[in-house]
Design a protein around this motif. Sequence first.
Motif, PDB file in Angstrom:
ATOM      1  N   ALA A  74       0.811  -1.228   0.000  1.00 24.06           N
ATOM      2  CA  ALA A  74       0.000   0.000   0.000  1.00 24.06           C
ATOM      3  C   ALA A  74       0.841   1.273   0.000  1.00 24.06           C
ATOM      4  O   ALA A  74       0.379   2.337  -0.422  1.00 24.06           O
ATOM      5  CB  ALA A  74      -0.936  -0.002   1.206  1.00 24.06           C
ATOM      6  N   HIS A  75       2.107   1.161   0.452  1.00 21.53           N
ATOM      7  CA  HIS A  75       2.967   2.354   0.538  1.00 21.53           C
ATOM      8  C   HIS A  75       3.479   2.801  -0.827  1.00 21.53           C
ATOM      9  O   HIS A  75       4.016   3.902  -0.958  1.00 21.53           O
ATOM     10  CB  HIS A  75       4.166   2.043   1.439  1.00 21.53           C
ATOM     11  CG  HIS A  75       5.059   0.968   0.879  1.00 21.53           C
ATOM     12  ND1 HIS A  75       4.742  -0.381   0.989  1.00 21.53           N
ATOM     13  CD2 HIS A  75       6.212   1.025   0.170  1.00 21.53           C
ATOM     14  CE1 HIS A  75       5.698  -1.098   0.383  1.00 21.53           C
ATOM     15  NE2 HIS A  75       6.585  -0.265  -0.114  1.00 21.53           N
ATOM     16  N   ILE A  76       3.363   1.945  -1.835  1.00 19.56           N
ATOM     17  CA  ILE A  76       3.921   2.274  -3.152  1.00 19.56           C
ATOM     18  C   ILE A  76       3.033   3.320  -3.832  1.00 19.56           C
ATOM     19  O   ILE A  76       1.844   3.078  -4.045  1.00 19.56           O
ATOM     20  CB  ILE A  76       4.022   1.007  -4.032  1.00 19.56           C
ATOM     21  CG1 ILE A  76       4.925  -0.031  -3.357  1.00 19.56           C
ATOM     22  CG2 ILE A  76       4.531   1.361  -5.428  1.00 19.56           C
ATOM     23  CD1 ILE A  76       4.922  -1.400  -4.040  1.00 19.56           C
ATOM     24  N   PRO A  77       3.586   4.491  -4.163  1.00 22.11           N
ATOM     25  CA  PRO A  77       2.759   5.520  -4.790  1.00 22.11           C
ATOM     26  C   PRO A  77       2.326   5.120  -6.199  1.00 22.11           C
ATOM     27  O   PRO A  77       3.084   4.493  -6.941  1.00 22.11           O
ATOM     28  CB  PRO A  77       3.664   6.761  -4.839  1.00 22.11           C
ATOM     29  CG  PRO A  77       4.987   6.375  -4.323  1.00 22.11           C
ATOM     30  CD  PRO A  77       4.970   4.931  -3.937  1.00 22.11           C
ATOM     31  N   VAL A  78       1.096   5.503  -6.535  1.00 21.55           N
ATOM     32  CA  VAL A  78       0.531   5.218  -7.856  1.00 21.55           C
ATOM     33  C   VAL A  78       0.200   6.527  -8.556  1.00 21.55           C
ATOM     34  O   VAL A  78      -0.514   7.368  -8.002  1.00 21.55           O
ATOM     35  CB  VAL A  78      -0.748   4.365  -7.739  1.00 21.55           C
ATOM     36  CG1 VAL A  78      -1.394   4.155  -9.113  1.00 21.55           C
ATOM     37  CG2 VAL A  78      -0.452   3.010  -7.087  1.00 21.55           C
ATOM     38  N   ILE A  79       0.741   6.699  -9.748  1.00 18.64           N
ATOM     39  CA  ILE A  79       0.370   7.825 -10.602  1.00 18.64           C
ATOM     40  C   ILE A  79      -0.546   7.286 -11.692  1.00 18.64           C
ATOM     41  O   ILE A  79      -0.145   6.425 -12.475  1.00 18.64           O
ATOM     42  CB  ILE A  79       1.596   8.491 -11.267  1.00 18.64           C
ATOM     43  CG1 ILE A  79       2.565   9.048 -10.210  1.00 18.64           C
ATOM     44  CG2 ILE A  79       1.149   9.602 -12.229  1.00 18.64           C
ATOM     45  CD1 ILE A  79       3.857   9.618 -10.806  1.00 18.64           C
ATOM     46  N   ALA A  80      -1.793   7.773 -11.738  1.00 18.45           N
ATOM     47  CA  ALA A  80      -2.731   7.335 -12.777  1.00 18.45           C
ATOM     48  C   ALA A  80      -2.433   8.066 -14.077  1.00 18.45           C
ATOM     49  O   ALA A  80      -2.179   9.274 -14.078  1.00 18.45           O
ATOM     50  CB  ALA A  80      -4.162   7.612 -12.334  1.00 18.45           C
TER      51      ALA A  80
END
Length: 129
Positions: A74-80
């Motif tokens: 969950a800590h991994i950032p996601v860029i849409a």
Amino acid sequence: MARILIIEDNPANMKLATFLLISAGHEVLQAVDAESGLEQIHAKLPELVLMDVQLPGMDGLAATRRIKADPAIAHIPVIALTSHAMRGDEEAILAAGCESYLPKPFHHRELLELVNVMLERSQKRRDTK
Ligand code: MN
């Protein structure tokens, strides 16, 4: 320099994003659908995910919800990566758990600057833990 996973089914966008990130010194992992992308996230723990929203099968927002519901990743950032058709859907994108978003077609500098901002932010979060 970071390990970045790109989940994108459009070959031209994949090629461009890969080229830009590798040129900037990053290590790039690729997936053409959300299912194999999730497998790679678990297996290779990238530091950042670029997530196309419109994917065959599971879409990018559903995949992001899965990432954010799993304490191991969950800590991994996601860029849409969003298309014109999604303009105005920022709320849905952020509600799914994406940390940020980038409308396509993106400019080279926009992509690299946003990637750097997101990596710096997650680095700071780690340092303050
Ligand atoms: Mn797509």
